[in-house]
Design an enzyme around this catalytic site. Structure first.
Site, PDB file in Angstrom:
ATOM      1  N   HIS A 285      -3.801  -5.274   0.682  1.00  0.00           N
ATOM      2  CA  HIS A 285      -3.273  -5.777   1.962  1.00  0.00           C
ATOM      3  C   HIS A 285      -3.383  -7.303   2.014  1.00  0.00           C
ATOM      4  O   HIS A 285      -4.464  -7.845   2.272  1.00  0.00           O
ATOM      5  CB  HIS A 285      -4.041  -5.164   3.133  1.00  0.00           C
ATOM      6  CG  HIS A 285      -3.730  -3.719   3.356  1.00  0.00           C
ATOM      7  ND1 HIS A 285      -2.694  -3.287   4.147  1.00  0.00           N
ATOM      8  CD2 HIS A 285      -4.307  -2.602   2.858  1.00  0.00           C
ATOM      9  CE1 HIS A 285      -2.650  -1.966   4.142  1.00  0.00           C
ATOM     10  NE2 HIS A 285      -3.624  -1.523   3.365  1.00  0.00           N
TER      11      HIS A 285
ATOM     12  N   GLU B 204      -2.226  -9.237   4.258  1.00  0.00           N
ATOM     13  CA  GLU B 204      -2.217  -9.715   5.633  1.00  0.00           C
ATOM     14  C   GLU B 204      -3.605  -9.884   6.233  1.00  0.00           C
ATOM     15  O   GLU B 204      -3.769 -10.571   7.243  1.00  0.00           O
ATOM     16  CB  GLU B 204      -1.364  -8.787   6.518  1.00  0.00           C
ATOM     17  CG  GLU B 204      -1.938  -7.400   6.745  1.00  0.00           C
ATOM     18  CD  GLU B 204      -1.586  -6.397   5.660  1.00  0.00           C
ATOM     19  OE1 GLU B 204      -1.734  -5.192   5.915  1.00  0.00           O
ATOM     20  OE2 GLU B 204      -1.170  -6.812   4.554  1.00  0.00           O
TER      21      GLU B 204
ATOM     22  N   CYS C 299       0.836  -1.209   0.000  1.00  0.00           N
ATOM     23  CA  CYS C 299       0.000   0.000   0.000  1.00  0.00           C
ATOM     24  C   CYS C 299       0.873   1.263   0.000  1.00  0.00           C
ATOM     25  O   CYS C 299       1.483   1.592  -0.999  1.00  0.00           O
ATOM     26  CB  CYS C 299      -0.973  -0.043   1.175  1.00  0.00           C
ATOM     27  SG  CYS C 299      -2.371   1.078   0.986  1.00  0.00           S
TER      28      CYS C 299
END
Length: 509
Positions: free
Chosen positions: A167, A169, A79
Site C-alpha cells: 500500500h 498510500e 493489493c
C-alpha cells in the site's frame, strides 16, 4: 476539460487515503464503486484499482470487466487490484502461508521501470493481505520483491499496467508518495495543475454558467463547509445568493450573534432567524437520539422553507455537502447504514421544488479549508472545529430543556476558551462538552450538593472516520474543571472522555 484519475473501489479501508495522496500531488481524482463504473472519456488519464477485504478466490469477490480499460489507460492495481489482474490473466493467487501484515522492505527493485524510478533497494513498504500471487502469466514480469513476497510488484509487458502487493498510500510506505507520483506523472502524463486556486477559478466559472441569473438559497451553519460554499456562490452570482442562518437554540454560547456578524462583514447577503423557542418546545420530553435528530431536521426544514418562500422566484438550493458524504452515500455495498439522519446528503422533502447545487461535493475537508484560504475567508471560520448538525441536542444526553442548554453553553464556553488561550484548540480536531444524565454528591462550602456532571471530549483526527482522544495536559484539565465548577451553577463534577473511535464515536449520541 479537467484531467482526472479514476479510483475503482473494491471496499478497501484505504481507498479514500489513495485519493487524498493523489490530490496532494495536485492531481484531481474520483472514487467510484467497482459496480457503478463512470464514463471513461478523454479526461481520464489513468485508473487505480483499490484493495479489498475480499479474496479474489471467493465466489462473491468483487469483479469488474478489465477489457474496457486495460491497454486503453494506464492502470495501477493495489493489493487486491494487483491480485485481481494476475488471477484473471491466468496467474495463480493462493492463501499466504503466514498473514502478511505490516512493514516489509523491497530487497529487489528493477528501477528501469518508470513506476519504481528513484525508489531505493531496502525501501520500506506496508503489506496488508492474506493472499499471495504465487505465479504470473508469461506476459507479466516481476519488478520488485521482498524477502517473503516474490511478486511484490509486476508490470504487464507492452502495456502501462502495473500491480503492487503493498500500500503506497499509507505513511509506513516510506517511498509511497514517490511511487504514486511516478505513476501519475511519468506513466499517466498528469500535469499536476489541480490546485485550490485553479479549483476556485473553474468552480466559479462553472457556477455562473449553470445558475445564470437564477436565485439560490443556502442554509448557513457557521461551519467551514457551508461558509466556503456560500463564498464560492457569492463570487459567482453575487446578491442572487440568499443565505439563511437559523438559530435553533442549540448553538454554542453567543455563536449566533458572532457568526452572523462575521458573515455580514464578508459581504454575504444573509438573514438571521431566531427560532430558539420553536426548536426547544418541539424537543420537550424527547430522549431518544435519533428522534431528536429527526425533529431538529424537520423543524429546520420548516423554518428554512418559510424563510426561502419570502425570496421570490428561487430556483436552487445551495448545500455544503463534501466528498466523504457523497462517497458514503454511494458505497460499494450500497448506501452506508452509518450515515446519521442529519447529514441529509442531497436530500430534500418533496414540497421543496428546488434544484440542488453543491459546489464542494468533490472536496475532502482539508481541501475545503485550502479553498477557503484561497478565497480569503478569515481563519476564525476556517479553523473552527466540526460541530454536529443537531448542535447541543446530541451533547445533552436525555431530555432537552432550556436550563440544560444554558448550563452546557456556559461550560462549553469555558472549555473552548481555555483550549484557545492555552494553544491547544488548533492541536485538537474536535472538542466539546457533554451534559450527562446523572447527578452526583459534592461539597461546596459547608453544604452538601447533588448536582450535574459535565464530560469533556477532545479528539485528534484527519477526517472524523477514526479518532484518538487528545492527551490534554493535566494542569489544563484541572484549570478547566475548576473554572466550570466554580462558575457554572448546577455542575459539581467534571470528567474527561479517554475513548477512541472506534470503538466509541466522537459524539455521545
Amino acid at each position: 476539460m479537467q484531467e482526472k484519475i479514476i479510483i475503482l473501489d473494491f471496499g478497501s479501508q484505504y481507498t479514500q487515503l489513495i485519493a487524498r495522496r493523489v490530490r496532494e500531488l495536485n492531481v484531481y481524482c474520483e472514487i467510484h464503486p467497482f459496480n457503478h463504473l463512470p464514463e471513461f472519456d478523454e479526461s481520464v488519464k489513468g485508473i487505480i484499482l483499490s484493495g479489498s477485504p475480499y479474496s479474489v478466490r471467493q465466489d462473491d469477490a468483487p469483479q469488474v470487466e478489465l477489457s474496457q480499460f486495460h491497454n486503453q489507460y494506464p492502470v495501477l492495481g493495489v493489493c487486491y487490484g494487483a491480485q485481481y489482474f494476475a488471477h484473471y490473466s491466468g496467474g495463480e493467487v493462493i492463501p499466504s502461508t503466514i498473514r502478511e501484515y505490516g512493514r516489509a522492505n523491497l530487497q529487489y527493485i528493477d528501477d528501469s521501470h518508470a513506476l519504481l524510478k528513484n525508489i531505493p533497494e531496502g525501501s520500506q513498504v506496508w503489506m496488508s493481505h492474506g493472499d499471495t500471487i504465487s505465479s504470473i502469466p508469461d506476459d507479466f514480469e516481476v519488478i520488485a520483491s521482498t524477502d517473503t513476497v516474490r511478486v511484490a510488484a509486476y508490470h504487464i509487458k507492452e502495456s502501462k499496467t502495473y500491480g503492487i502487493q503493498f500500500h503506497p498510500e499509507v505513511t509506513h510506505s516510506s517511498d509511497g508518495k514517490q511511487l504514486l507520483e511516478n505513476f501519475l506523472v511519468d506513466i499517466c502524463g498528469c500535469s499536476q495543475d489541480w490546485t485550490p486556486d485553479s479549483f476556485v477559478e473553474s468552480t466559479i466559472a462553472s457556477l455562473r454558467e449553470k445558475i445564470g441569473t437564477d436565485k439560490v438559497v443556502l442554509g448557513l451553519s457557521g461551519g467551514v463547509d457551508s461558509s466556503v460554499a456560500a463564498v464560492l456562490l457569492h463570487k459567482a452570482i453575487g446578491p442572487n445568493l440568499h443565505c439563511i442562518f437559523v438559530d435553533n437554540g442549540l448553538l454554542r454560547k453567543d455563536e449566533f450573534e458572532q457568526v452572523l456578524d462575521s458573515y455580514q462583514h464578508m459581504g454575504l447577503n444573509v438573514r438571521g432567524i431566531n427560532a430558539r423557542d420553536r426548536f426547544i418546545s418541539q424537543l420537550t420530553g424527547i430522549k431518544e437520539p435519533e428522534q431528536k435528530r429527526k425533529i431538529i431536521g424537520r423543524v429546520f426544514i420548516e423554518v428554512f422553507d418559510d424563510a426561502a418562500h419570502e425570496v421570490q422566484d428561487v430556483k436552487w438550493l445551495g448545500q455544503g455537502t463534501i466528498y466523504p458524504d457523497v462517497i458514503e452515500s454511494v458505497s460499494v455495498k450500497g448506501p452506508s447504514a452509518t450515515i446519521k439522519s442529519h447529514h441529509n446528503v442531497g436530500g430534500l422533502p418533496d414540497f421543496m421544488k428546488l434544484k440542488v447545487i453543491e459546489p464542494l461535493n468533490t472536496l475532502f475537508k482539508d481541501e475545503v479549508r485550502k479553498v477557503g484560504r484561497a478565497l480569503g475567508i478569515d481563519d476564525i471560520i476556517l479553523s473552527r472545529h466540526p460541530f454536529p448538525g443537531p448542535g447541543l441536542a446530541i451533547r445533552i444526553l436525555g431530555e432537552i430543556t432550556a436550563e440544560k442548554v444554558a448550563i452546557l453553553q456556559e461550560a462549553d464556553a469555558i472549555y473552548i476558551n481555555n483550549l484557545k488561550t492555552s494553544g491547544w484548540y488548533d492541536k485538537v480536531w474536535q472538542a466539546g462538552a457533554i451534559f450527562l444524565p446523572v447527578q452526583s454528591v459534592g461539597v461546596m462550602g459547608d453544604e452538601r450538593t447533588y448536582e450535574n456532571v459535565i464530560c469533556l471530549r477532545a479528539v485528534g483526527s484527519v477526517d472524523g472516520m477514526t479518532a484518538d482522544w487528545s492527551h490534554l495536559p493535566y494542569e489544563l484539565l484541572a484549570k478547566i474543571s475548576n473554572e466550570i465548577i466554580n462558575n457554572v451553577k448546577g455542575i459539581n463534577r467534571v470528567v474527561y472522555d479517554i475513548s477512541s473511535k472506534p470503538p466509541a464515536t466522537i459524539e455521545w449520541e
